[in-house]
Design an enzyme around this catalytic site. Structure first.
Site, PDB file in Angstrom:
ATOM      1  N   ASN A   9      51.735  63.843   8.298  1.00 50.09           N
ATOM      2  CA  ASN A   9      50.546  64.015   7.462  1.00 50.09           C
ATOM      3  C   ASN A   9      50.384  62.732   6.662  1.00 50.09           C
ATOM      4  OD1 ASN A   9      48.595  64.719   5.620  1.00 50.09           O
ATOM      5  ND2 ASN A   9      49.853  66.219   4.515  1.00 50.09           N
ATOM      6  N   TRP A  10      49.456  61.914   7.112  1.00 52.21           N
ATOM      7  CA  TRP A  10      49.299  60.604   6.467  1.00 52.21           C
ATOM      8  C   TRP A  10      48.655  60.702   5.083  1.00 52.21           C
ATOM      9  CZ3 TRP A  10      47.188  56.514  10.514  1.00 52.21           C
ATOM     10  CH2 TRP A  10      48.163  56.308  11.498  1.00 52.21           C
ATOM     11  N   LYS A  11      48.036  61.823   4.790  1.00 61.96           N
ATOM     12  CA  LYS A  11      47.304  61.998   3.520  1.00 61.96           C
ATOM     13  C   LYS A  11      46.256  60.877   3.360  1.00 61.96           C
ATOM     14  CE  LYS A  11      51.367  64.222   1.665  1.00 61.96           C
ATOM     15  NZ  LYS A  11      52.006  64.811   0.504  1.00 61.96           N
ATOM     16  N   HIS A  48      47.007  73.060   2.923  1.00 63.60           N
ATOM     17  CA  HIS A  48      48.056  72.227   2.323  1.00 63.60           C
ATOM     18  C   HIS A  48      48.045  72.445   0.803  1.00 63.60           C
ATOM     19  CE1 HIS A  48      50.281  68.717   0.974  1.00 63.60           C
ATOM     20  NE2 HIS A  48      50.778  68.640   2.187  1.00 63.60           N
ATOM     21  N   GLU A  98      48.232  70.500  -1.589  1.00 65.24           N
ATOM     22  CA  GLU A  98      47.374  69.573  -2.342  1.00 65.24           C
ATOM     23  C   GLU A  98      45.922  70.043  -2.294  1.00 65.24           C
ATOM     24  OE1 GLU A  98      48.727  66.012  -0.399  1.00 65.24           O
ATOM     25  OE2 GLU A  98      50.652  66.212  -1.420  1.00 65.24           O
ATOM     26  N   GLU A 135      56.095  74.909   3.120  1.00 65.53           N
ATOM     27  CA  GLU A 135      56.194  73.699   2.298  1.00 65.53           C
ATOM     28  C   GLU A 135      56.368  74.093   0.832  1.00 65.53           C
ATOM     29  OE1 GLU A 135      54.541  70.064   4.378  1.00 65.53           O
ATOM     30  OE2 GLU A 135      52.875  70.961   3.301  1.00 65.53           O
ATOM     31  N   GLY A 169      55.290  64.149   5.321  1.00 66.33           N
ATOM     32  CA  GLY A 169      54.352  63.339   4.558  1.00 66.33           C
ATOM     33  C   GLY A 169      54.792  61.888   4.513  1.00 66.33           C
ATOM     34  N   GLY A 170      55.416  61.500   3.407  1.00 66.86           N
ATOM     35  CA  GLY A 170      55.775  60.097   3.170  1.00 66.86           C
ATOM     36  C   GLY A 170      56.466  59.416   4.340  1.00 66.86           C
TER      37      GLY A 170
HETATM   38  C1  PEP Z   1      53.437  67.037   3.004  1.00 74.56           C
HETATM   39  O1  PEP Z   1      52.633  66.523   2.273  1.00 74.56           O
HETATM   40  O2  PEP Z   1      53.068  67.884   3.843  1.00 74.56           O
HETATM   41  C2  PEP Z   1      54.828  66.658   2.864  1.00 74.56           C
HETATM   42  C3  PEP Z   1      55.745  67.415   3.410  1.00 74.56           C
HETATM   43  O3  PEP Z   1      55.080  65.523   2.152  1.00 74.56           O
HETATM   44  P1  PEP Z   1      56.517  64.777   1.975  1.00 74.56           P
HETATM   45  O4  PEP Z   1      57.179  64.776   3.319  1.00 74.56           O
HETATM   46  O5  PEP Z   1      56.180  63.426   1.487  1.00 74.56           O
HETATM   47  O6  PEP Z   1      57.283  65.598   0.999  1.00 74.56           O
END
Ligand code: PEP
Length: 251
Positions: free
Chosen positions: A9-11, A95, A97, A167, A233-234
């Site tokens: 998930n590049w956001k 998600h 966010e 999550e 994510g990151g």
């Molecule tokens: C996400 O945003 O779905 C996520 C899991 O982020 P991260 O891996 O950065 O915690």
């Protein structure tokens, strides 16, 4: 046996130039064929670029959201059929966010899930509790509420072939990962709740974990019996990390 899925998930990250480098490295580092379903969910404007680089590779692509509407006067929205037009295999829905920053409620998320299904785009349905909810021992009831809203709106049959992402909000982007046993406990709860409606669908459903997954901790999480991969994510912004996580799903 369920096959594993690892989805990036590049956001709100990327540029044409940076994506070219990242996608090119993924092409080199992720095998073209294998048992793990790997994908990246990129910002909408980069779907065409993702398709042009990744077509025919071992990495699929998808979107981070989808409109609950199919067409019409809904300024700013992107429909499931538009995503399908760009070859998206997946769309993330609900998600945390989107739920917290953009105020999406359970009903809207369920409608987005249904819209992705109508367009034959596989929804990745996110659920998870906040730290406060966990500390108040409300994890199970929060997840039940999130899941039940989906089950009531769509019916359990619509979950067949979809992906659920657990999550925990306290683990997203914080560097604090759920312990494998903590993740397993919640994944089993999720599967159990769905099994109450349909045991066959629950048994084949992929429930992936998201929250500060890295190449270094992926294998122990993915070794849990009900953890069927990850939403990343990151670490999905670094090709070697993401490829390492995909490889950990194939151990
Ligand atoms: C996400 O945003 O779905 C996520 C899991 O982020 P991260 O891996 O950065 O915690």
């Amino acid at each position: 046996m369920r096959s594993k899925a690892v989805v990036g998930n590049w956001k709100l990250n990327g540029s044409l130039a940076a994506n070219e480098v990242l996608l090119g490295a993924l092409l080199r580092e992720i095998p073209r064929e294998g048992p793990v379903a790997c994908a990246v969910c990129v910002p909408g404007p980069y779907l065409a670029q993702a398709r042009s680089v990744l077509e025919g590779s071992g990495v699929a692509w998808g979107a981070q959201d989808v409109s609950r509407f199919d067409k019409g006067a809904y300024t700013g929205e992107v429909s499931g059929t538009m995503l399908a037009d760009f070859g998206c295999r997946y769309a993330i829905v609900g998600h945390s966010e989107r739920r917290t920053i953009f105020g999406e409620g359970d009903q809207a998320v369920a409608e987005k899930f249904a819209a992705a299904r109508r367009a034959r785009v596989t929804p990745i349905f996110c659920v998870g509790e906040t730290l406060e909810e966990r500390e108040q021992s409300r994890t199970e009831s929060v997840l039940a509420r999130q899941l039940d809203a989906l089950l009531e709106h769509c019916g359990v049959v619509e979950l067949d072939g979809a992906i659920v992402a657990y999550e925990p909000v306290w683990a997203i982007g914080t560097g604090r990962t759920a312990k494998p046993a903590e993740a397993q406990e919640v994944h089993a709860l999720i599967r159990g709740r769905i099994a109450e409606k349909d045991a066959t669908i629950a048994a084949s459903l992929r429930v992936v974990y998201g929250g500060s997954v890295k190449a270094a901790n992926a294998a122990e999480l993915f070794a849990m019996p009900d953890v069927d991969g990850g939403l990343i994510g990151g670490a999905s912004l670094k090709a070697d990390e993401f490829a390492g996580i995909c490889a950990a799903a194939d151990l």
